[in-house]
Design a protein around this motif. Structure first.
Motif, PDB file in Angstrom:
ATOM      1  N   ALA A  41       3.226  22.885  11.501  1.00  7.91           N
ATOM      2  CA  ALA A  41       3.646  22.701  12.335  1.00  7.91           C
ATOM      3  C   ALA A  41       1.788  23.458  12.555  1.00  7.91           C
ATOM      4  O   ALA A  41       1.648  24.486  11.273  1.00  7.91           O
ATOM      5  CB  ALA A  41       4.311  23.429  13.467  1.00  7.91           C
ATOM      6  N   THR A  42       0.970  22.940  13.767  1.00  5.40           N
ATOM      7  CA  THR A  42       0.040  22.926  13.473  1.00  5.40           C
ATOM      8  C   THR A  42      -0.420  23.019  14.945  1.00  5.40           C
ATOM      9  O   THR A  42       0.212  22.492  15.773  1.00  5.40           O
ATOM     10  CB  THR A  42      -1.032  22.343  13.182  1.00  5.40           C
ATOM     11  OG1 THR A  42      -0.858  21.886  11.841  1.00  5.40           O
ATOM     12  CG2 THR A  42      -2.627  22.806  13.858  1.00  5.40           C
ATOM     13  N   ILE A  43      -0.533  24.791  15.655  1.00  5.26           N
ATOM     14  CA  ILE A  43      -0.609  25.398  16.832  1.00  5.26           C
ATOM     15  C   ILE A  43      -2.207  25.628  16.967  1.00  5.26           C
ATOM     16  O   ILE A  43      -3.120  25.956  15.873  1.00  5.26           O
ATOM     17  CB  ILE A  43      -0.627  26.356  17.169  1.00  5.26           C
ATOM     18  CG1 ILE A  43       1.263  26.551  16.809  1.00  5.26           C
ATOM     19  CG2 ILE A  43      -0.197  26.833  18.744  1.00  5.26           C
ATOM     20  CD1 ILE A  43       1.852  27.450  16.969  1.00  5.26           C
ATOM     21  N   THR A  77      -4.323  23.932  24.862  1.00  4.69           N
ATOM     22  CA  THR A  77      -3.160  24.612  23.772  1.00  4.69           C
ATOM     23  C   THR A  77      -2.376  23.171  23.334  1.00  4.69           C
ATOM     24  O   THR A  77      -2.218  22.548  24.309  1.00  4.69           O
ATOM     25  CB  THR A  77      -2.360  25.976  24.143  1.00  4.69           C
ATOM     26  OG1 THR A  77      -1.670  26.198  22.154  1.00  4.69           O
ATOM     27  CG2 THR A  77      -1.647  25.215  24.760  1.00  4.69           C
ATOM     28  N   SER A  78      -1.630  23.308  21.782  1.00 10.40           N
ATOM     29  CA  SER A  78      -1.243  22.122  21.675  1.00 10.40           C
ATOM     30  C   SER A  78      -0.592  22.789  20.619  1.00 10.40           C
ATOM     31  O   SER A  78      -0.798  23.522  19.907  1.00 10.40           O
ATOM     32  CB  SER A  78      -1.587  21.007  21.341  1.00 10.40           C
ATOM     33  OG  SER A  78      -2.581  21.165  20.344  1.00 10.40           O
ATOM     34  N   VAL A  79       0.692  21.787  19.835  1.00 11.55           N
ATOM     35  CA  VAL A  79       1.442  22.267  19.178  1.00 11.55           C
ATOM     36  C   VAL A  79       2.051  21.589  18.930  1.00 11.55           C
ATOM     37  O   VAL A  79       1.974  20.093  18.629  1.00 11.55           O
ATOM     38  CB  VAL A  79       2.474  23.366  19.152  1.00 11.55           C
ATOM     39  CG1 VAL A  79       3.734  22.316  19.988  1.00 11.55           C
ATOM     40  CG2 VAL A  79       2.903  23.864  18.041  1.00 11.55           C
TER      41      VAL A  79
END
Length: 191
Positions: A31-33, A47-49
């Motif tokens: 994952a990328t946050i 913000t996003s994930v």
């Protein structure tokens, strides 16, 4: 600043004293946050994930106002699936605090031919729209796309990839209810 901690990077971008953002990106194999804070006025945090495995990808985003009171401005979530053989894609996204739904479907009929559909729906009002498309790769470096929508718009484009990363696209579009209001265009992109 890269690699502050394993997988964590901070970036600063700003033009003047009224526009400055600090972002943090954490990358992991699953994952990328990403988060971005308005540090000039401390008025906004986004913000996003995004993560996925075995062809399934899922993500969520949150936008918060940090002014005189902390409030959620928007949130959305999406999930999609694309198998390893790239034969098809299907995805669903809920936007605008889950008030709008978008679906995307794509199927590769052959390696050089694909069909797709995009459908948007707002349950509260019943508003909807859809687009259907066809993509075809022919000859060396040529591609053609056709698209039609429920609003009566039909468009077509031809794309040619030339040497030195030069791409030329010719396009035409028409509203079938107003055939005299057609559009034509040519674009060239280098790089």
């Amino acid at each position: 600043m890269a690699n502050v901690a394993p997988g964590l990077t901070f970036n600063f971008k700003g033009v003047n004293t009224s526009d400055a953002n600090l972002s943090a990106v954490y990358e992991h194999k699953m994952a990328t946050i990403t988060s971005e804070l308005d540090i000039a006025g401390f008025s906004q945090l986004n913000t996003s994930v995004l993560g996925g495995s075995h062809g399934v990808q899922a993500g969520a985003a949150l936008s918060m106002g940090l002014g005189s009171k902390c409030e959620v401005n928007d949130y959305s979530a999406a999930i999609g699936y694309k198998p390893e053989n790239d034969k098809f894609f299907v995805g669903v996204k809920a936007n605008n605090k889950f008030a709008d739904l978008n679906t995307a479907l794509m199927y590769n009929v052959k390696p050089d031919l694909s069909v797709s559909a995009l459908v948007d729906f707002t349950p509260k009002t019943g508003a909807h729209s859809f687009n259907v498309g066809l993509g075809y790769q022919f000859c060396s470096g040529y591609g053609m796309k056709l698209k039609a929508s429920n609003t009566g718009t039909v468009s077509a484009s031809v794309k040619k990839q030339l040497p030195n990363k030069l791409t030329v696209v010719g396009a035409a579009g028409v509203d079938v209810r107003k055939p005299d209001a057609y559009t034509l265009g040519v674009t060239a992109t280098l790089g």
